[in-house]
Design an enzyme around this catalytic site. Structure first.
Site, PDB file in Angstrom:
ATOM      1  CE  LYS A  11      -4.932   0.465  -8.088  1.00  0.00           C
ATOM      2  NZ  LYS A  11      -4.382   1.754  -7.571  1.00  0.00           N
ATOM      3  CE1 TYR A  51      -8.673   3.039  -4.710  1.00  0.00           C
ATOM      4  CE2 TYR A  51      -9.613   3.151  -6.901  1.00  0.00           C
ATOM      5  CZ  TYR A  51      -8.618   2.711  -6.042  1.00  0.00           C
ATOM      6  OH  TYR A  51      -7.584   1.945  -6.516  1.00  0.00           O
ATOM      7  CG  ASN A 123      -0.709   2.409  -7.455  1.00  0.00           C
ATOM      8  OD1 ASN A 123      -1.705   1.909  -7.987  1.00  0.00           O
ATOM      9  ND2 ASN A 123      -0.769   3.083  -6.323  1.00  0.00           N
ATOM     10  CG  HIS A 126      -6.793  -2.271  -4.334  1.00  0.00           C
ATOM     11  ND1 HIS A 126      -6.797  -1.116  -3.586  1.00  0.00           N
ATOM     12  CD2 HIS A 126      -7.425  -3.214  -3.587  1.00  0.00           C
ATOM     13  CE1 HIS A 126      -7.426  -1.350  -2.445  1.00  0.00           C
ATOM     14  NE2 HIS A 126      -7.818  -2.615  -2.416  1.00  0.00           N
ATOM     15  CD  GLU A 137     -10.206  -2.725  -0.107  1.00  0.00           C
ATOM     16  OE1 GLU A 137      -9.787  -1.596   0.161  1.00  0.00           O
ATOM     17  OE2 GLU A 137      -9.445  -3.708  -0.312  1.00  0.00           O
TER      18      GLU A 137
HETATM   19  N1  UDP Z   1      -3.611   7.796  -5.221  1.00  0.00           N
HETATM   20  C1  UDP Z   1      -3.050   8.818  -5.981  1.00  0.00           C
HETATM   21  N2  UDP Z   1      -2.433   9.869  -5.319  1.00  0.00           N
HETATM   22  C2  UDP Z   1      -2.344   9.910  -3.956  1.00  0.00           C
HETATM   23  C3  UDP Z   1      -2.912   8.863  -3.207  1.00  0.00           C
HETATM   24  C4  UDP Z   1      -3.528   7.815  -3.866  1.00  0.00           C
HETATM   25  O1  UDP Z   1      -3.115   8.792  -7.198  1.00  0.00           O
HETATM   26  O2  UDP Z   1      -1.772  10.875  -3.430  1.00  0.00           O
HETATM   27  C5  UDP Z   1      -4.282   6.683  -5.931  1.00  0.00           C
HETATM   28  C6  UDP Z   1      -3.353   5.485  -6.137  1.00  0.00           C
HETATM   29  O3  UDP Z   1      -3.676   4.879  -7.388  1.00  0.00           O
HETATM   30  C7  UDP Z   1      -3.707   4.602  -4.961  1.00  0.00           C
HETATM   31  C8  UDP Z   1      -5.205   4.846  -4.839  1.00  0.00           C
HETATM   32  O4  UDP Z   1      -5.377   6.227  -5.142  1.00  0.00           O
HETATM   33  O5  UDP Z   1      -3.382   3.249  -5.214  1.00  0.00           O
HETATM   34  C9  UDP Z   1      -5.796   4.538  -3.462  1.00  0.00           C
HETATM   35  O6  UDP Z   1      -5.125   5.296  -2.490  1.00  0.00           O
HETATM   36  P1  UDP Z   1      -4.680   4.680  -1.094  1.00  0.00           P
HETATM   37  O7  UDP Z   1      -4.241   5.799  -0.229  1.00  0.00           O
HETATM   38  O8  UDP Z   1      -5.760   3.771  -0.578  1.00  0.00           O
HETATM   39  O9  UDP Z   1      -3.362   3.831  -1.486  1.00  0.00           O
HETATM   40  P2  UDP Z   1      -3.115   2.249  -1.622  1.00  0.00           P
HETATM   41  O10 UDP Z   1      -3.863   1.591  -0.487  1.00  0.00           O
HETATM   42  O11 UDP Z   1      -3.606   1.832  -2.993  1.00  0.00           O
HETATM   43  O12 UDP Z   1      -1.625   2.080  -1.502  1.00  0.00           O
HETATM   44 MG    MG Z   2      -5.831   1.787   0.130  1.00  0.00          MG
END
Ligand code: UDP
Ligand code: MG
Length: 168
Positions: A11, A51, A123, A126, A137
């Site tokens: 990212k 997303y 974070n 991805h 994806e």
């Molecule tokens: N995210 C966030 N707050 C939350 C949940 C998700 O900022 O409470 C952001 C975070 O950058 C995350 C992305 O949205 O990586 C996608 O969310 P997902 O639940 O798919 O998490 P991931 O699969 O990336 O762990």
């Molecule tokens: Mg995810």
């Protein structure tokens, strides 16, 4: 154990912090192979489709701005497709929990992630979280010709009058 594919994206915060090499070193511990790799300028449409499962969340717009690089001054990410046995879980284990504060400190997100003042999890990477998500994806981010393995069925099509750029 099933052979799986998974989409990894470094990212914009990962790029700004010059973490790409470090992230690839960490991911190499999973002993998977890379079957696709490229730098991508992320359009709003690409970001929103990627997303779309989070569209109802209060942080959705900021998440779109984040993946488009608007919080880090550069509209680019680097995307990879990894393949191998149990690839999705093995990569997720190295990447760590979504919330950098809950992530294992030695995971990529635990080591390098942060939470912004508005609450978005920056974070760093991805990683796909299921075979269904991975397929969606990978097909969204890569064309068949950009992968060195035929991982999903393809069909031939003739594209007429398509405007594209070639070297001048
Ligand atoms: N995210 C966030 N707050 C939350 C949940 C998700 O900022 O409470 C952001 C975070 O950058 C995350 C992305 O949205 O990586 C996608 O969310 P997902 O639940 O798919 O998490 P991931 O699969 O990336 O762990
Ligand atoms: Mg995810």
């Amino acid at each position: 154990m099933a052979i799986e594919q998974t989409l990894i994206i470094v990212k914009p915060d990962g790029l700004v912090k010059s973490l790409t090499g470090n992230i690839l070193s960490r991911l190499s511990e999973a002993k998977l192979i890379i079957v696709g790799a490229k730098a991508v300028r992320v359009s709003r449409e690409l970001a929103s489709t990627h997303y779309e499962h989070l569209i109802d969340k209060p942080f959705f717009q900021e998440l779109i701005d984040y993946i488009m690089g608007k919080l880090h001054g550069g509209n680019r990410v680097v995307a990879f497709v990894y393949q191998g046995e149990n690839a999705i879980q093995r990569i997720r284990d190295i990447v760590g929990h979504t919330d950098p504060e809950k992530a294992n400190p030695v995971s990529i997100r635990g080591a390098y992630g942060r939470i912004t003042t508005s609450g978005v999890f920056e974070n760093v990477v991805h990683a796909s979280s299921s075979p269904e998500d991975a397929e969606k994806e990978i097909k969204l981010w890569f064309q068949p010709s950009e992968l060195v393995e035929d991982i999903y069925p393809v069909k031939e099509t003739v594209v007429k009058e398509m405007k594209t750029l070639v070297w001048a």
